[in-house]
Design a protein around this motif. Structure first.
Motif, PDB file in Angstrom:
ATOM      1  N   PRO A 188      53.105   6.213  -3.747  1.00 55.48           N
ATOM      2  CA  PRO A 188      53.975   7.367  -3.457  1.00 55.48           C
ATOM      3  C   PRO A 188      54.533   8.003  -4.738  1.00 55.48           C
ATOM      4  O   PRO A 188      54.919   7.317  -5.677  1.00 55.48           O
ATOM      5  CB  PRO A 188      55.104   6.750  -2.621  1.00 55.48           C
ATOM      6  N   GLY A 189      54.526   9.327  -4.718  1.00 50.41           N
ATOM      7  CA  GLY A 189      55.081  10.087  -5.832  1.00 50.41           C
ATOM      8  C   GLY A 189      54.140  10.301  -6.995  1.00 50.41           C
ATOM      9  O   GLY A 189      54.517  10.939  -7.981  1.00 50.41           O
ATOM     10  N   LEU A 190      52.906   9.782  -6.895  1.00 44.69           N
ATOM     11  CA  LEU A 190      51.984   9.872  -8.028  1.00 44.69           C
ATOM     12  C   LEU A 190      50.739  10.716  -7.746  1.00 44.69           C
ATOM     13  O   LEU A 190      49.825  10.741  -8.563  1.00 44.69           O
ATOM     14  CB  LEU A 190      51.553   8.463  -8.464  1.00 44.69           C
ATOM     15  N   THR A 191      50.711  11.433  -6.625  1.00 42.40           N
ATOM     16  CA  THR A 191      49.481  12.147  -6.276  1.00 42.40           C
ATOM     17  C   THR A 191      49.132  13.247  -7.279  1.00 42.40           C
ATOM     18  O   THR A 191      47.959  13.410  -7.621  1.00 42.40           O
ATOM     19  CB  THR A 191      49.555  12.724  -4.850  1.00 42.40           C
ATOM     20  N   SER A 192      50.099  13.995  -7.754  1.00 34.23           N
ATOM     21  CA  SER A 192      49.797  15.060  -8.730  1.00 34.23           C
ATOM     22  C   SER A 192      49.245  14.489 -10.024  1.00 34.23           C
ATOM     23  O   SER A 192      48.253  14.991 -10.565  1.00 34.23           O
ATOM     24  CB  SER A 192      51.054  15.882  -9.028  1.00 34.23           C
ATOM     25  N   GLN A 193      49.866  13.415 -10.512  1.00 31.84           N
ATOM     26  CA  GLN A 193      49.383  12.772 -11.738  1.00 31.84           C
ATOM     27  C   GLN A 193      47.987  12.172 -11.520  1.00 31.84           C
ATOM     28  O   GLN A 193      47.132  12.260 -12.397  1.00 31.84           O
ATOM     29  CB  GLN A 193      50.345  11.670 -12.204  1.00 31.84           C
ATOM     30  N   PHE A 194      47.788  11.578 -10.346  1.00 26.82           N
ATOM     31  CA  PHE A 194      46.469  11.007 -10.023  1.00 26.82           C
ATOM     32  C   PHE A 194      45.397  12.081 -10.069  1.00 26.82           C
ATOM     33  O   PHE A 194      44.334  11.884 -10.661  1.00 26.82           O
ATOM     34  CB  PHE A 194      46.493  10.339  -8.648  1.00 26.82           C
ATOM     35  N   GLU A 195      45.655  13.213  -9.448  1.00 32.52           N
ATOM     36  CA  GLU A 195      44.650  14.279  -9.417  1.00 32.52           C
ATOM     37  C   GLU A 195      44.324  14.779 -10.828  1.00 32.52           C
ATOM     38  O   GLU A 195      43.156  15.050 -11.136  1.00 32.52           O
ATOM     39  CB  GLU A 195      45.116  15.415  -8.513  1.00 32.52           C
ATOM     40  N   GLN A 196      45.324  14.868 -11.689  1.00 32.48           N
ATOM     41  CA  GLN A 196      45.072  15.276 -13.079  1.00 32.48           C
ATOM     42  C   GLN A 196      44.244  14.221 -13.807  1.00 32.48           C
ATOM     43  O   GLN A 196      43.294  14.549 -14.524  1.00 32.48           O
ATOM     44  CB  GLN A 196      46.392  15.514 -13.812  1.00 32.48           C
ATOM     45  N   SER A 197      44.589  12.966 -13.632  1.00 27.95           N
ATOM     46  CA  SER A 197      43.839  11.882 -14.269  1.00 27.95           C
ATOM     47  C   SER A 197      42.412  11.824 -13.731  1.00 27.95           C
ATOM     48  O   SER A 197      41.480  11.543 -14.484  1.00 27.95           O
ATOM     49  CB  SER A 197      44.535  10.530 -14.032  1.00 27.95           C
ATOM     50  N   PHE A 198      42.255  12.105 -12.437  1.00 27.21           N
ATOM     51  CA  PHE A 198      40.914  12.065 -11.856  1.00 27.21           C
ATOM     52  C   PHE A 198      40.023  13.139 -12.455  1.00 27.21           C
ATOM     53  O   PHE A 198      38.834  12.909 -12.664  1.00 27.21           O
ATOM     54  CB  PHE A 198      40.968  12.202 -10.331  1.00 27.21           C
ATOM     55  N   LYS A 199      40.590  14.297 -12.750  1.00 23.23           N
ATOM     56  CA  LYS A 199      39.803  15.352 -13.407  1.00 23.23           C
ATOM     57  C   LYS A 199      39.247  14.856 -14.738  1.00 23.23           C
ATOM     58  O   LYS A 199      38.074  15.068 -15.059  1.00 23.23           O
ATOM     59  CB  LYS A 199      40.647  16.611 -13.618  1.00 23.23           C
ATOM     60  N   ALA A 200      40.080  14.179 -15.510  1.00 24.31           N
ATOM     61  CA  ALA A 200      39.622  13.631 -16.793  1.00 24.31           C
ATOM     62  C   ALA A 200      38.591  12.530 -16.576  1.00 24.31           C
ATOM     63  O   ALA A 200      37.591  12.449 -17.301  1.00 24.31           O
ATOM     64  CB  ALA A 200      40.821  13.096 -17.580  1.00 24.31           C
ATOM     65  N   ALA A 201      38.799  11.697 -15.580  1.00 22.87           N
ATOM     66  CA  ALA A 201      37.883  10.587 -15.312  1.00 22.87           C
ATOM     67  C   ALA A 201      36.530  11.086 -14.810  1.00 22.87           C
ATOM     68  O   ALA A 201      35.505  10.428 -15.025  1.00 22.87           O
ATOM     69  CB  ALA A 201      38.509   9.631 -14.299  1.00 22.87           C
ATOM     70  N   SER A 202      36.507  12.239 -14.173  1.00 23.94           N
ATOM     71  CA  SER A 202      35.251  12.784 -13.644  1.00 23.94           C
ATOM     72  C   SER A 202      34.215  13.002 -14.739  1.00 23.94           C
ATOM     73  O   SER A 202      33.019  12.830 -14.522  1.00 23.94           O
ATOM     74  CB  SER A 202      35.515  14.098 -12.906  1.00 23.94           C
ATOM     75  N   VAL A 203      34.669  13.367 -15.915  1.00 27.32           N
ATOM     76  CA  VAL A 203      33.757  13.563 -17.046  1.00 27.32           C
ATOM     77  C   VAL A 203      33.081  12.240 -17.417  1.00 27.32           C
ATOM     78  O   VAL A 203      31.903  12.209 -17.764  1.00 27.32           O
ATOM     79  CB  VAL A 203      34.526  14.146 -18.255  1.00 27.32           C
ATOM     80  N   LEU A 204      33.823  11.159 -17.303  1.00 25.75           N
ATOM     81  CA  LEU A 204      33.295   9.840 -17.671  1.00 25.75           C
ATOM     82  C   LEU A 204      32.183   9.404 -16.731  1.00 25.75           C
ATOM     83  O   LEU A 204      31.115   8.986 -17.175  1.00 25.75           O
ATOM     84  CB  LEU A 204      34.419   8.801 -17.660  1.00 25.75           C
ATOM     85  N   ILE A 205      32.427   9.471 -15.437  1.00 29.05           N
ATOM     86  CA  ILE A 205      31.435   8.986 -14.473  1.00 29.05           C
ATOM     87  C   ILE A 205      30.190   9.865 -14.474  1.00 29.05           C
ATOM     88  O   ILE A 205      29.079   9.383 -14.305  1.00 29.05           O
ATOM     89  CB  ILE A 205      32.051   8.858 -13.062  1.00 29.05           C
ATOM     90  N   SER A 206      30.385  11.157 -14.693  1.00 30.97           N
ATOM     91  CA  SER A 206      29.237  12.074 -14.638  1.00 30.97           C
ATOM     92  C   SER A 206      28.287  11.910 -15.817  1.00 30.97           C
ATOM     93  O   SER A 206      27.179  12.432 -15.789  1.00 30.97           O
ATOM     94  CB  SER A 206      29.718  13.521 -14.535  1.00 30.97           C
ATOM     95  N   SER A 207      28.696  11.157 -16.829  1.00 30.94           N
ATOM     96  CA  SER A 207      27.831  10.951 -17.999  1.00 30.94           C
ATOM     97  C   SER A 207      26.903   9.739 -17.841  1.00 30.94           C
ATOM     98  O   SER A 207      26.089   9.485 -18.721  1.00 30.94           O
ATOM     99  CB  SER A 207      28.696  10.756 -19.250  1.00 30.94           C
ATOM    100  N   ILE A 208      26.999   9.021 -16.735  1.00 29.35           N
ATOM    101  CA  ILE A 208      26.238   7.786 -16.539  1.00 29.35           C
ATOM    102  C   ILE A 208      24.837   8.076 -16.009  1.00 29.35           C
ATOM    103  O   ILE A 208      24.671   8.889 -15.092  1.00 29.35           O
ATOM    104  CB  ILE A 208      26.991   6.847 -15.568  1.00 29.35           C
ATOM    105  N   GLU A 209      23.853   7.396 -16.545  1.00 28.47           N
ATOM    106  CA  GLU A 209      22.464   7.505 -16.071  1.00 28.47           C
ATOM    107  C   GLU A 209      22.415   7.122 -14.592  1.00 28.47           C
ATOM    108  O   GLU A 209      22.973   6.109 -14.186  1.00 28.47           O
ATOM    109  CB  GLU A 209      21.567   6.571 -16.882  1.00 28.47           C
ATOM    110  N   GLY A 210      21.768   7.957 -13.798  1.00 24.65           N
ATOM    111  CA  GLY A 210      21.628   7.694 -12.373  1.00 24.65           C
ATOM    112  C   GLY A 210      22.711   8.311 -11.513  1.00 24.65           C
ATOM    113  O   GLY A 210      22.625   8.285 -10.288  1.00 24.65           O
ATOM    114  N   TYR A 211      23.739   8.879 -12.142  1.00 24.79           N
ATOM    115  CA  TYR A 211      24.796   9.582 -11.405  1.00 24.79           C
ATOM    116  C   TYR A 211      24.219  10.885 -10.861  1.00 24.79           C
ATOM    117  O   TYR A 211      23.575  11.637 -11.579  1.00 24.79           O
ATOM    118  CB  TYR A 211      25.962   9.866 -12.358  1.00 24.79           C
ATOM    119  N   LEU A 212      24.467  11.163  -9.568  1.00 27.71           N
ATOM    120  CA  LEU A 212      23.932  12.367  -8.944  1.00 27.71           C
ATOM    121  C   LEU A 212      25.004  13.352  -8.486  1.00 27.71           C
ATOM    122  O   LEU A 212      24.693  14.481  -8.141  1.00 27.71           O
ATOM    123  CB  LEU A 212      23.048  11.991  -7.750  1.00 27.71           C
TER     124      LEU A 212
END
Length: 98
Positions: free
Chosen positions: A12-36
């Motif tokens: 609770p209370g962390l959804t906005s921060q989570f969504e911002q962090s997830f945007k940054a994390a998306s770059v990481l996962i998308s760089s992996i071989e086999g990611y679609l």
């Protein structure tokens, strides 16, 4: 193709921060071989719940390629402290209904 699914319960209370962090994390996962591709869905009934869906070429691209990578260590540092309880991750494959 394999579909990874995880129900994410954000503290609770962390959804906005989570969504911002997830945007940054998306770059990481998308760089992996086999990611679609991936998507993050926000639950309409529970403001702290999200559904993460990630498409992988095969299971090992996720369980070995991503989880044993440096990008996963960064992913963990960015996101894992938001969850309570920690999510269960499951993998699915399409069945032929024809």
């Amino acid at each position: 193709m394999i579909l990874e699914a995880a129900m994410l319960q954000v503290k609770p209370g962390l959804t906005s921060q989570f969504e911002q962090s997830f945007k940054a994390a998306s770059v990481l996962i998308s760089s992996i071989e086999g990611y679609l591709g991936h998507e993050l869905q926000h639950c309409l009934e529970d403001d702290h719940k999200y559904l993460l869906l990630v498409k992988w070429r095969n299971l090992e691209d996720h369980t070995i390629g991503f989880r044993e990578s440096g990008q996963y260590q960064e992913w963990k540092a960015l996101l894992h402290h938001y969850y309570s309880p920690f999510p269960v991750v499951e993998h699915f494959t399409c069945i032929n209904l024809e």
